[in-house]
Design a protein around this motif. Structure first.
Motif, PDB file in Angstrom:
ATOM      1  N   ASN A  27      48.244  53.109  45.964  1.00 43.06           N
ATOM      2  CA  ASN A  27      47.189  52.411  45.229  1.00 43.06           C
ATOM      3  C   ASN A  27      45.868  53.162  45.295  1.00 43.06           C
TER       4      ASN A  27
ATOM      5  N   SER B 107      38.109  43.536  54.848  1.00 41.51           N
ATOM      6  CA  SER B 107      38.265  42.074  54.777  1.00 41.51           C
ATOM      7  C   SER B 107      39.353  41.546  55.699  1.00 41.51           C
TER       8      SER B 107
ATOM      9  N   ARG C 136      50.336  42.172  58.151  1.00 40.57           N
ATOM     10  CA  ARG C 136      48.881  42.021  58.109  1.00 40.57           C
ATOM     11  C   ARG C 136      48.216  42.961  59.115  1.00 40.57           C
TER      12      ARG C 136
ATOM     13  N   ARG D 197      54.413  33.914  53.278  1.00 40.83           N
ATOM     14  CA  ARG D 197      54.455  34.401  54.672  1.00 40.83           C
ATOM     15  C   ARG D 197      55.659  33.808  55.411  1.00 40.83           C
TER      16      ARG D 197
ATOM     17  N   VAL E 268      39.014  34.250  50.465  1.00 41.54           N
ATOM     18  CA  VAL E 268      39.448  34.559  49.090  1.00 41.54           C
ATOM     19  C   VAL E 268      40.806  35.231  49.096  1.00 41.54           C
TER      20      VAL E 268
ATOM     21  N   TYR F  43      54.592  42.678  48.853  1.00 45.02           N
ATOM     22  CA  TYR F  43      53.537  42.193  49.744  1.00 45.02           C
ATOM     23  C   TYR F  43      52.189  42.840  49.396  1.00 45.02           C
ATOM     24  N   THR F  44      52.173  44.152  49.331  1.00 43.52           N
ATOM     25  CA  THR F  44      50.901  44.865  49.146  1.00 43.52           C
ATOM     26  C   THR F  44      50.214  44.460  47.850  1.00 43.52           C
TER      27      THR F  44
ATOM     28  N   PHE G 231      49.752  51.149  50.094  1.00 51.02           N
ATOM     29  CA  PHE G 231      48.287  51.200  50.027  1.00 51.02           C
ATOM     30  C   PHE G 231      47.825  52.604  49.623  1.00 51.02           C
TER      31      PHE G 231
ATOM     32  N   MET H 151      36.383  51.370  44.307  1.00 46.42           N
ATOM     33  CA  MET H 151      36.286  49.965  44.709  1.00 46.42           C
ATOM     34  C   MET H 151      34.878  49.600  45.167  1.00 46.42           C
TER      35      MET H 151
ATOM     36  N   GLY I  12      47.643  40.844  47.725  1.00 47.92           N
ATOM     37  CA  GLY I  12      46.300  41.337  47.380  1.00 47.92           C
ATOM     38  C   GLY I  12      45.765  40.646  46.133  1.00 47.92           C
TER      39      GLY I  12
ATOM     40  N   HIS J 142      44.063  48.668  54.514  1.00 46.05           N
ATOM     41  CA  HIS J 142      43.311  47.753  53.652  1.00 46.05           C
ATOM     42  C   HIS J 142      41.840  48.140  53.637  1.00 46.05           C
TER      43      HIS J 142
ATOM     44  N   VAL K  75      40.268  34.317  56.230  1.00 45.11           N
ATOM     45  CA  VAL K  75      39.248  34.652  55.244  1.00 45.11           C
ATOM     46  C   VAL K  75      39.515  33.769  54.023  1.00 45.11           C
TER      47      VAL K  75
ATOM     48  N   LYS L  97      50.585  31.417  49.399  1.00 39.15           N
ATOM     49  CA  LYS L  97      50.547  32.523  50.371  1.00 39.15           C
ATOM     50  C   LYS L  97      51.213  32.106  51.683  1.00 39.15           C
TER      51      LYS L  97
ATOM     52  N   SER M 189      44.559  37.310  46.827  1.00 43.79           N
ATOM     53  CA  SER M 189      43.439  37.246  47.791  1.00 43.79           C
ATOM     54  C   SER M 189      42.192  37.860  47.173  1.00 43.79           C
ATOM     55  N   GLY M 190      41.906  39.124  47.541  1.00 41.26           N
ATOM     56  CA  GLY M 190      40.703  39.796  47.033  1.00 41.26           C
ATOM     57  C   GLY M 190      40.685  39.895  45.513  1.00 41.26           C
TER      58      GLY M 190
HETATM   59  C1  HEM Z   1      44.081  40.195  51.788  1.00 40.36           C
HETATM   60  C2  HEM Z   1      39.789  41.264  49.995  1.00 40.36           C
HETATM   61  C3  HEM Z   1      41.491  45.226  47.911  1.00 40.36           C
HETATM   62  C4  HEM Z   1      45.896  44.038  49.473  1.00 40.36           C
HETATM   63  C5  HEM Z   1      42.773  40.169  51.498  1.00 40.36           C
HETATM   64  C6  HEM Z   1      41.878  39.188  52.013  1.00 40.36           C
HETATM   65  C7  HEM Z   1      40.678  39.465  51.491  1.00 40.36           C
HETATM   66  C8  HEM Z   1      40.799  40.649  50.675  1.00 40.36           C
HETATM   67  C9  HEM Z   1      39.397  38.694  51.704  1.00 40.36           C
HETATM   68  C10 HEM Z   1      42.218  38.057  52.996  1.00 40.36           C
HETATM   69  C11 HEM Z   1      42.836  36.883  52.310  1.00 40.36           C
HETATM   70  C12 HEM Z   1      43.463  35.883  53.269  1.00 40.36           C
HETATM   71  O1  HEM Z   1      43.383  36.024  54.490  1.00 40.36           O
HETATM   72  O2  HEM Z   1      44.064  34.944  52.772  1.00 40.36           O
HETATM   73  C13 HEM Z   1      39.886  42.410  49.285  1.00 40.36           C
HETATM   74  C14 HEM Z   1      38.783  43.020  48.589  1.00 40.36           C
HETATM   75  C15 HEM Z   1      39.244  44.124  48.003  1.00 40.36           C
HETATM   76  C16 HEM Z   1      40.664  44.226  48.331  1.00 40.36           C
HETATM   77  C17 HEM Z   1      37.371  42.485  48.533  1.00 40.36           C
HETATM   78  C18 HEM Z   1      38.412  45.044  47.186  1.00 40.36           C
HETATM   79  C19 HEM Z   1      38.594  46.193  46.937  1.00 40.36           C
HETATM   80  C20 HEM Z   1      42.836  45.260  48.142  1.00 40.36           C
HETATM   81  C21 HEM Z   1      43.728  46.279  47.658  1.00 40.36           C
HETATM   82  C22 HEM Z   1      44.967  45.931  48.089  1.00 40.36           C
HETATM   83  C23 HEM Z   1      44.851  44.706  48.857  1.00 40.36           C
HETATM   84  C24 HEM Z   1      43.313  47.480  46.806  1.00 40.36           C
HETATM   85  C25 HEM Z   1      46.259  46.617  47.870  1.00 40.36           C
HETATM   86  C26 HEM Z   1      46.567  47.279  46.811  1.00 40.36           C
HETATM   87  C27 HEM Z   1      45.766  42.913  50.256  1.00 40.36           C
HETATM   88  C28 HEM Z   1      46.856  42.269  50.963  1.00 40.36           C
HETATM   89  C29 HEM Z   1      46.330  41.165  51.612  1.00 40.36           C
HETATM   90  C30 HEM Z   1      44.932  41.138  51.303  1.00 40.36           C
HETATM   91  C31 HEM Z   1      48.292  42.716  50.991  1.00 40.36           C
HETATM   92  C32 HEM Z   1      47.077  40.154  52.484  1.00 40.36           C
HETATM   93  C33 HEM Z   1      46.822  40.367  53.959  1.00 40.36           C
HETATM   94  C34 HEM Z   1      47.624  39.366  54.771  1.00 40.36           C
HETATM   95  O3  HEM Z   1      47.156  38.252  54.964  1.00 40.36           O
HETATM   96  O4  HEM Z   1      48.733  39.726  55.181  1.00 40.36           O
HETATM   97  N1  HEM Z   1      42.096  41.054  50.696  1.00 40.36           N
HETATM   98  N2  HEM Z   1      41.003  43.157  49.107  1.00 40.36           N
HETATM   99  N3  HEM Z   1      43.555  44.330  48.867  1.00 40.36           N
HETATM  100  N4  HEM Z   1      44.621  42.206  50.478  1.00 40.36           N
HETATM  101 FE1  HEM Z   1      42.828  42.703  49.818  1.00 40.36          FE
END
Ligand code: HEM
Length: 243
Positions: free
Chosen positions: A202, A233, A9, A175, A243, A124-125, A199, A25, A129, A16, A241, A171, A132-133
């Protein structure tokens, strides 16, 4: 304990943020989703997930990779349904990999043959993701494309994790599985590095789709939509967070 979940993370926060700040995006998050680039994105994700999931199955007995194999995450079949919706029955002969999509698939095959533990970084990536998002993106696509019920966003649906709570619990389980891996510091560093590369792979895919987005938006509007960067985020203070 490896603390791999936190290392991933924290070690990918900047990546990210960069992924959220691609022009593709930024437009997406503001509700600009067009069928042509969106279906191309799904087609490339289909090629990526088919490879990732096949390689995970191949290494199911591997002492590290096997611990992170969760069949409930698999996306291949969901993507097949979406592709049939967007391209029609003959979708298999219609979809073509982007240059960046092919490079992504090639990287997965390469590490699967030479250093399979790195597949963890790709799982993971993508999957974290998507859980989440990705869930917020689903609602944006549905309203932007005005989709008929039950069609076009199967990619974002996890039958076995139907609620927000189920996703959150999963999730946590994911983890914990990361943290329980018996990996040394050098391996942790290589996995975090590979996740940053995931990343980048992507980002390259959506950057290649930028021209398709520009083609349908007025240049001035495009400029307005993309000029400001968002705070990432996963970099925001006051986790977790939602979502
Ligand atoms: C986590 C939003 C794009 C990979 C998150 C979290 C949010 C978020 C809010 C936190 C969730 C949590 O803490 O439980 C977004 C939004 C995106 C986006 C709004 C809009 C473009 C991406 C992309 C990738 C990605 C393109 C990878 C290809 C991840 C990963 C996590 C994550 C791996 C987990 C982080 C962790 O807790 O270790 N995202 N994301 N996200 N996102 Fe995104």
């Amino acid at each position: 304990m490896s603390h791999l979940a936190n290392r991933l993370r924290e070690g990918t926060q900047k990546s990210h943020t960069a992924a959220e700040n691609t022009a593709f995006m930024k437009c997406f998050l503001k509700g600009i989703v067009e069928t042509v680039p969106f279906r191309k994105l799904l087609a490339n994700l289909y090629l990526v997930y088919s490879t990732l999931e096949e390689e995970f199955r191949r290494h199911q007995q591997h002492h590290i990779v096997g611990k992170l194999y969760f069949q409930e995450l698999n996306r291949q079949q969901n993507l097949e349904q979406d592709l049939a919706f967007y391209y029609g029955e003959n979708w298999r002969s219609e979809i073509v990999p982007l240059k960046a999509g092919q490079a992504y698939v090639d990287r997965l095959k390469e590490i699967s043959n030479t250093d399979p533990a790195l597949l963890i970084a790709h799982s993971y990536t993508r999957y974290m993701g998507d859980l989440s998002g990705g869930q917020a993106l689903k609602h944006i696509v549905r309203s932007a494309l005005d989709l008929p019920d039950e069609h076009g966003t199967t990619f974002y649906e996890f039958d076995q994790l139907p609620t927000l709570e189920a996703k959150r619990d999963f999730k946590d389980k994911y983890r914990q599985a990361l943290d329980s891996l018996e990996v040394d510091e050098e391996t942790v560093e290589r996995i975090v590095e590979e996740a940053n590369y995931a990343f980048t792979l992507n980002r390259n895919v959506v950057d290649e789709l930028e021209a398709d987005v520009r083609a349908v938006i007025d240049p001035h509007v495009f400029e307005l939509l993309t000029k400001q960067d968002r705070v990432g985020s996963t970099e925001r203070r006051g986790h977790p967070v939602t979502v």
